[in-house]
Design an enzyme around this catalytic site. Structure first.
Site, PDB file in Angstrom:
ATOM      1  N   CYS A  83     -13.324 -32.914 -82.791  1.00 22.96           N
ATOM      2  CA  CYS A  83     -12.484 -32.042 -81.963  1.00 22.96           C
ATOM      3  C   CYS A  83     -12.236 -30.751 -82.740  1.00 22.96           C
ATOM      4  O   CYS A  83     -11.591 -30.765 -83.799  1.00 22.96           O
ATOM      5  CB  CYS A  83     -11.164 -32.738 -81.640  1.00 22.96           C
TER       6      CYS A  83
ATOM      7  N   CYS B 164     -11.243 -25.884 -75.439  1.00 22.06           N
ATOM      8  CA  CYS B 164     -11.991 -26.907 -76.178  1.00 22.06           C
ATOM      9  C   CYS B 164     -12.777 -26.172 -77.266  1.00 22.06           C
ATOM     10  O   CYS B 164     -13.597 -25.301 -76.960  1.00 22.06           O
ATOM     11  CB  CYS B 164     -12.932 -27.652 -75.231  1.00 22.06           C
TER      12      CYS B 164
HETATM   13  N1  LIG Z   1     -12.971 -34.638 -75.227  1.00 20.92           N
HETATM   14  C1  LIG Z   1     -13.807 -34.417 -76.368  1.00 20.92           C
HETATM   15  C2  LIG Z   1     -13.061 -34.449 -77.664  1.00 20.92           C
HETATM   16  C3  LIG Z   1     -12.103 -33.300 -77.844  1.00 20.92           C
HETATM   17  C4  LIG Z   1     -12.778 -31.949 -78.030  1.00 20.92           C
HETATM   18  C5  LIG Z   1     -11.751 -30.912 -78.355  1.00 20.92           C
HETATM   19  N2  LIG Z   1     -10.832 -30.593 -77.344  1.00 20.92           N
HETATM   20  C6  LIG Z   1     -12.265 -29.692 -79.087  1.00 20.92           C
HETATM   21  O1  LIG Z   1     -11.455 -28.777 -79.257  1.00 20.92           O
HETATM   22  O2  LIG Z   1     -13.392 -29.679 -79.578  1.00 20.92           O
HETATM   23  C7  LIG Z   1     -14.909 -35.476 -76.426  1.00 20.92           C
HETATM   24  O3  LIG Z   1     -14.741 -36.580 -75.873  1.00 20.92           O
HETATM   25  O4  LIG Z   1     -15.932 -35.209 -77.055  1.00 20.92           O
END
Ligand SMILES: N[C@@H](CCC[C@H](N)C(=O)O)C(=O)O
Length: 293
Positions: A88, A231
């Site tokens: 993340c 993200c």
């Molecule tokens: N939902 C993603 C994990 C989280 C990613 C995050 N929000 C970021 O900032 O990179 C997954 O399941 O890969």
């Protein structure tokens, strides 16, 4: 008797997390507990949970320790639905801030803090506006699936990119399309991704490049969390895909606008291939205690 969870709420450009310290690795939460904590009506609310555990005290940390003995801390990341993710990008900045503010690690400007993740060790540095993380070597992975997004008339080709976790990036024509996409529904991929995928919808700014910096807008549907305000790994994937589509001469530095703010992405050569870094803010908002069911 129930257990109390001492937590901190934090976010990176609106991608929000519940963080807690469990240095000795005694407090692994169940799927139900993770869902309850992340519930925005009945719990604290968050896109994910991050447990701060010493690499030596968690099985998943073994890979991090094997790769780099200096990764004392492991980022044990869970999506809001209770599924794990390898990585993340926003979370690791907020996690670093959490370690520093709680006296669990130190990081002077110019130094590097190695953090273990399920995707391997990642190096974090402090900069003027927050934190920068080397997301490591990226790769094209997952092909070019057709992506169907609710409210968008036709299926579009996506581009699969792996940053430790899986992404599919889709280019849209303009801001109007970007705003009309309904991300309360999971975008459908054809063929489906074996482990699921985070899906980024991207629109290039006009002009695309100003002063050597590429500029895009992005919305994201995250695997395991739904639509989020940002993200970090998704922003890197979106910049990489846009550079790929733009062809030779496209820049290696990008400004990615997400609903929760702005992130910086940079691609740079290393001995083991091209890496991509992510920079942005990391904020801790409040501390609390929650009685776990
Ligand atoms: N939902 C993603 C994990 C989280 C990613 C995050 N929000 C970021 O900032 O990179 C997954 O399941 O890969």
């Amino acid at each position: 008797m129930g257990t109390n969870l001492n937590f901190t709420k934090g976010h990176g450009t609106g991608n929000d997390f519940v963080l807690f310290a469990d240095p000795d690795g005694h407090m692994e939460l169940s799927t139900e507990q993770i869902r309850a904590v992340c519930d925005r009506k009945f719990g604290v609310g968050g896109d994910g949970i991050i447990r701060a555990v010493r690499s030596a005290n968690i099985a998943a940390g073994a890979a991090a320790l094997a790769e780099d003995n200096h990764a004392e801390w492991f980022m044990d990341y869970w999506n809001a639905d209770g599924s794990v993710s390898e990585m993340c990008g926003n979370g690791i900045r907020v996690y670093t801030r959490f370690l520093l503010d709680n006296g669990l690690a130190t990081l002077a400007v110019g130094d590097t803090l190695a953090i273990g993740t399920r995707a391997g060790v990642r190096d974090v540095q402090r900069n003027a506006t927050g934190y920068q993380v080397d997301l490591g070597r990226w790769r094209l992975d997952g092909g070019e699936p057709l992506v169907r997004v609710k409210n968008l008339s036709i299926a579009r080709p996506g581009l699969g990119i792996n940053l430790g976790n899986p992404h599919v990036v889709v280019a849209l024509a303009d801001d109007e399309e970007l705003e009309s996409a309904d991300l309360t529904f999971i975008p459908q991929l054809e063929p489906e991704a074996a482990d699921g995928a985070n899906v980024e919808l991207v629109v290039p700014h006009e002009p695309l490049v100003v002063n050597g910096v590429g500029r895009i807008r992005m919305r994201v549907h995250e695997r395991g969390s739904g639509e989020t305000l940002s993200c970090g790994t998704g922003a890197a994937a979106a910049a990489l895909a846009t550079r790929h589509w733009a062809g030779p001469g496209a820049p290696n530095q990008w400004r990615v606008e997400v609903p929760g703010g702005v992130l910086g992405v940079r691609m740079f050569p290393t001995e083991d291939g091209e890496h991509v870094s992510l920079s942005g803010p990391a904020d801790l908002v409040f501390d609390g205690v929650l009685a776990l069911g």
